[in-house]
Design a protein around this motif. Structure first.
Motif, PDB file in Angstrom:
ATOM      1  N   ALA A 129      17.312 -64.359  55.771  1.00  0.00           N
ATOM      2  CA  ALA A 129      17.397 -65.658  56.431  1.00  0.00           C
ATOM      3  C   ALA A 129      18.653 -66.419  56.016  1.00  0.00           C
ATOM      4  N   LYS A 164      15.152 -66.301  63.657  1.00  0.00           N
ATOM      5  CA  LYS A 164      13.884 -65.778  63.152  1.00  0.00           C
ATOM      6  C   LYS A 164      13.014 -65.422  64.349  1.00  0.00           C
ATOM      7  N   TYR A 209      14.108 -60.589  61.888  1.00  0.00           N
ATOM      8  CA  TYR A 209      15.195 -61.565  61.936  1.00  0.00           C
ATOM      9  C   TYR A 209      16.397 -60.953  62.655  1.00  0.00           C
TER      10      TYR A 209
END
Length: 209
Positions: free
Chosen positions: A121, A140, A153
């Motif tokens: 992330a 995401k 992701y």
């Protein structure tokens, strides 16, 4: 992976699985230690489990102990002990890597999975700090129902005078085994095969047992 090139460079392998400990012989001074045992490799994706390519078949290398060289976004976040990986490629620029780690217990595996999710992330922001003049974004894509949970992701990076690249990541866990699958090619997030990659991630986690 070389971030200034149009093709991710995730080829090659590093180091064998680190020793998991030595077991001493029954008794007596100077008794020899038994060799450390290698961790048994979990199940890995077959080439046909990856998102279909429009003009090429997928090809796969052998399942190899240890970690691949400089895995994009998760470099330094995975232990070499208990790890195996496999590289995949097409006849064009599309390629993929799967890395799986057998942890000492389920709690350690859950901690590793959370760490990998955070690393992926943060990958776009981390890459921008290290790449002056570059652009990056991430997305995401949510959870995948498999094993003890998985998430997907997307990361897009680009530098001037070079083709942009897009990567999808699936991070999942089953018991004490964690896997991360990366798919990549030239392009942007808008053309990434997210639904197909979610199925790939589900299959990867299901094959761990």
């Amino acid at each position: 992976m070389r971030m200034q090139s149009s093709r991710p460079a995730l080829a090659g392998t590093l180091a064998a699985v680190a020793a998991l400990g030595l077991t001493l012989a029954a008794s007596g001074p100077g008794a020899a230690a038994e060799p450390a045992k290698k961790t048994r490799a979990p199940g890995f994706l077959a080439p046909g489990d990856l998102p279909p390519h429009s003009s090429s078949a997928w090809f796969a290398g052998k399942v190899t102990s240890g970690l691949p060289e400089q895995p994009f976004c998760v470099d330094g976040a995975l232990p070499s002990a208990g790890s195996h990986h496999r590289e995949y490629h097409t006849e064009l620029d599309t390629n993929a890597t799967q890395i799986s780690v057998v942890s000492r217990n389920a709690a350690a595996a859950a901690k590793l999975a959370r760490s990998l999710e955070k690393r992926v992330a943060a990958c776009a922001a981390d890459w921008l700090r290290e790449t002056p003049g570059g652009t990056a974004s991430w997305q995401k894509y949510g959870k995948v129902a498999a094993g003890d949970g998985a998430r997907v992701y997307g990361v897009h990076v680009s530098v001037p005078e070079s083709e942009p690249s897009v990567h999808l990541f699936g991070v999942g866990r089953s018991g004490r085994t964690v896997t991360v699958v990366r798919w990549g090619e030239m392009g942007d997030l808008g053309q990434a095969p997210v639904p197909a990659f979610k199925q790939t991630t589900r299959t990867a986690v299901d094959k761990l047992d």
